[in-house]
Enzyme design. Structure first.
Site, mmCIF file in Angstrom:
data_model
loop_
_atom_site.group_PDB
_atom_site.id
_atom_site.type_symbol
_atom_site.label_atom_id
_atom_site.label_comp_id
_atom_site.label_asym_id
_atom_site.label_seq_id
_atom_site.Cartn_x
_atom_site.Cartn_y
_atom_site.Cartn_z
ATOM 1 N N GLY A 159 -17.742 29.307 -15.293
ATOM 2 C CA GLY A 159 -18.681 28.204 -15.410
ATOM 3 C C GLY A 159 -18.013 26.948 -15.901
ATOM 4 N N ASP A 193 -26.602 22.963 -20.387
ATOM 5 C CA ASP A 193 -26.126 23.591 -19.145
ATOM 6 C C ASP A 193 -26.987 24.802 -18.800
ATOM 7 O OD1 ASP A 193 -24.533 23.791 -16.903
ATOM 8 O OD2 ASP A 193 -23.006 25.006 -17.884
ATOM 9 N N LYS A 203 -15.147 34.987 -23.448
ATOM 10 C CA LYS A 203 -15.120 33.713 -22.735
ATOM 11 C C LYS A 203 -13.902 32.922 -23.194
ATOM 12 C CE LYS A 203 -18.661 31.165 -21.544
ATOM 13 N NZ LYS A 203 -18.377 30.733 -20.175
#
Length: 673
Positions: free
Chosen positions: A357, A471, A376
């Protein structure tokens, strides 16, 4: 914010001086409009004429009333502070009606919070929410504001004093046994500075509901401000059903009902007893002994230093390049080392890659104890100092909500930072939403919409710090084993960007198609940009279509298509084989989604209002106006000369197109509300 549970559970305001009785602290508008000079306004005028006198005549300063019949019925509640006299009560309620109609003209639902009274009126029967099967104290959402300062006592002692006065006030208020059930208590604590407190509930509540309402305000205040620095010296929390306040100067009339002693002070630190003076000979012997002891200590320390220097020289050299975050305490979240995460993810292999992303790439990992995690890797550096970054991660790790993915810790390594989350087995929403082979039934779709809204509500209003996600999109919504939605990547915009507390940012992060126009074009940051993204998500979930999947610039996107069907009265064509209650619920979700994607941020509802609209079918929704449009490069030929602006989207840039419009036909396909 709006009526009932969410509109009523709204706000507080703080000052450092006692407030005059008529000072208005907060006005909240629903956004549902009535026709000027119509039946609802006539009913509301009758309430405005009758309520001030009725409230002042009531022994408890409380009155409710309804005038007219649906759909033009006007319902109202007024509650005066328990120590106000009759004239002050009447004046406050009358002024509240005037303030409401000036601040929210032609609005069917308004809540006014004044120091001396609370007024609520609406076109819905919000008093029904006190029924046992409707009352949910966990959904009362006050927004707490405070005035901070310093005191002569330790922070821990001050917090203990506030906790003690709140506990006593709640117990005293709930213990009301008289016929009027006037849940009201004031208190004064002999502290330095003196502490003053007040607790009150509406008499229509049961003792258990009053206890729960005040307890909810207590928990929010304790979570946000009694555990934070600097200290809050004044807090006043209001919802329509109850209020809870404390301050360092009096804000009520007369003598306090409770006179409280301060809690015991923390134990003082141990002190060193000074030595008793010795005689001359004793002083000489003592001096000689001290000199010998010091000499021996110096020699011993020198020898030990030489040995330690040789012994640990290699170890010190090997750790010179370690990230200095490794030296920061563990605090409330785990600090992982890089080899552990490399081993867990098989050195971040492609087969363990879960997704990618705007903030980085996510990998599946399995720790040595068998625990499954998601790692992440953040793109770029943070721009924060090391301690600041650590503090931010700790705060994010403390956020706990069933609709948020749990952040378990992080790993600092040179210029990179890796975040460790709980692993969600079912993956992201887009895998189910836009894949016909992995369909969702309507009940699941609705629960996902509601769960996302509740997660955003927690980030915006309930958590220890306000977080704007920036987001929100389908692949940032994960689904657990029970298909419960969990928002991922919350707080990353805050973590990665310097100056995140500002209302404008030079770095726009997010995904085109979900970004509010004012944010994408000008970098304006507010909670309403998340509301816009939620609106896009809601429309995607109901229609099972993506707003940004097509690269064909000749095809309008989802928002345009929904609005076109809405204005033509053919919106049912976008639903998937739904009938009965499910169809009506889906149409309502589309209506709410369109309200969330309005061009003007001020026309979008707060997320608390969204949750209320989703959970109360009886609430009438205002008609949506033309949303922010995103088309291809070629604007449609239709136009008119009224100067209306609309935003166009072409997958690479935003263009402000003047004088663009669509056919102004109203919705002709009604659905039960």
């Amino acid at each position: 914010m709006i009526a009932a549970r969410y509109a009523t559970a709204v706000v507080l305001a703080l000052v450092l001086l006692p407030l005059p009785a008529a000072v208005t602290l907060k006005i909240s508008c629903d956004g549902s409009v009535y026709t000027a000079n119509g039946t609802f306004q006539a009913n509301l005028d009758l309430l405005a004429a009758a309520l001030p006198a009725n409230a002042s005549a009531s022994p408890s300063g409380f009155v409710t009333a309804s005038v007219g019949a649906a759909p033009d019925q006007a319902n109202a509640l007024a509650l005066c502070r328990g120590d106000t006299n009759a004239s002050a009560c009447a004046a406050c309620v009358a002024a509240a009606f005037q303030d409401a109609q000036q601040a929210c003209p032609q609005d069917k639902g308004v809540a006014v919070y004044s120091d001396a009274c609370v007024l609520r009126f609406a076109g819905i029967r919000f008093l029904d929410f006190l029924q046992g099967d409707q009352w949910l104290v966990s959904e009362l959402v006050p927004v707490v504001d405070t005035a901070t300062g310093s005191v002569n006592a330790s922070d821990a002692w001050f917090r203990a004093a506030v906790t003690a006065i709140f506990t006593a006030l709640v117990d005293r208020a709930v213990a009301a046994t008289n016929e009027t059930r006037k849940y009201f208590a004031t208190g004064e604590m002999d502290f330095d500075p003196k502490l003053y407190g007040l607790a009150q509930c509406a008499p229509d509540l049961t003792p258990a509901q009053c206890q729960g309402c005040l307890g909810q305000l207590f928990r929010v205040t304790e979570l946000r401000y009694l555990s934070a620095r600097p200290l809050s010296l004044w807090t006043s929390a209001f919802v329509v059903w109850c209020s809870l306040r404390y301050g360092v100067s009096p804000f009520y009339e007369g003598r306090a009902m409770l006179q409280l002693a301060a809690p015991p002070a923390p134990s003082p630190e141990a002190t060193i007893t000074p030595p008793i003076p010795e005689s001359g000979a004793g002083r000489k012997r003592t001096a000689a002994g001290i000199f010998a002891g010091v000499a021996c200590s110096v020699v011993l320390m020198f020898l030990l230093s030489v040995c330690l220097c040789f012994r640990f020289r290699r170890r010190i050299k090997a750790t010179e390049n370690d990230h200095s975050l490794e030296k920061i305490g563990r605090a409330h979240c785990a600090i992982f080392d890089l080899p552990t995460l490399q081993q867990a993810t098989e050195h971040f292999s492609e087969r363990n890659k879960l997704g990618e992303g705007g903030f980085g790439t996510v990998y599946k990992g399995i720790l040595s104890d068998g625990q499954v995690i998601a790692v992440k890797t953040l793109l770029g550096t943070t721009g924060h100092g090391l301690q600041q970054l650590h503090n931010e991660v700790v705060l994010l790790a403390e956020l706990q909500h069933k609709n948020l993915v749990r952040l378990q810790g992080f790993c600092p390594h040179q210029n990179d930072t890796l975040l460790v989350y709980e692993y969600i087995k079912n993956g992201s929403l887009d895998n189910f939403l836009f894949d016909d082979s992995r369909g969702l039934n309507w009940e699941q779709q609705y629960n996902i919409i509601l769960g996302i809204a509740k997660g955003i509500l927690y980030l915006h209003e309930d958590s220890s710090m306000r977080i704007i996600h920036r987001d929100l999109k389908a692949n940032n919504i994960l689904l657990d084993d029970d298909m419960e939605p969990k928002i991922a990547d919350f707080g990353l915009a805050r973590l990665l960007e310097e100056g995140h507390t500002q209302s404008r940012t030079a770095r726009v992060v997010g995904t085109l198609g979900y970004m509010a126009p004012e944010y994408a074009m000008h970098g304006n940051v507010s909670p309403k940009i998340d509301v816009f993204s939620f609106g896009v998500l809601a429309l995607e979930i109901v229609t099972r279509r993506s707003n940004c999947s097509s690269n064909d610039h000749s095809t309008v996107n989802l928002l345009s298509d929904v609005w076109d069907h809405w204005t033509k009265g053919t919106i049912s064509q976008m639903l998937h084989r739904l009938d009965g209650y499910a169809r009506n619920q889906a149409l309502r979700c589309i209506h709410i989604g369109l309200l969330c994607v309005q061009q003007d941020p001020g026309h979008r509802p707060d997320i608390s209002a969204v949750v209320f609209m989703l959970t109360r079918d009886s609430m009438e929704l205002r008609p949506p106006s033309q949303p922010a449009f995103f088309f291809g490069r070629e604007p449609p030929p239709a136009s008119r000369s009224n100067g209306q602006s609309s935003y166009l989207y072409d997958q690479s840039d935003f263009v402000l197109q003047q004088s663009f419009s669509v056919n102004g036909i109203t919705l002709t396909e009604p659905y039960p509300r």
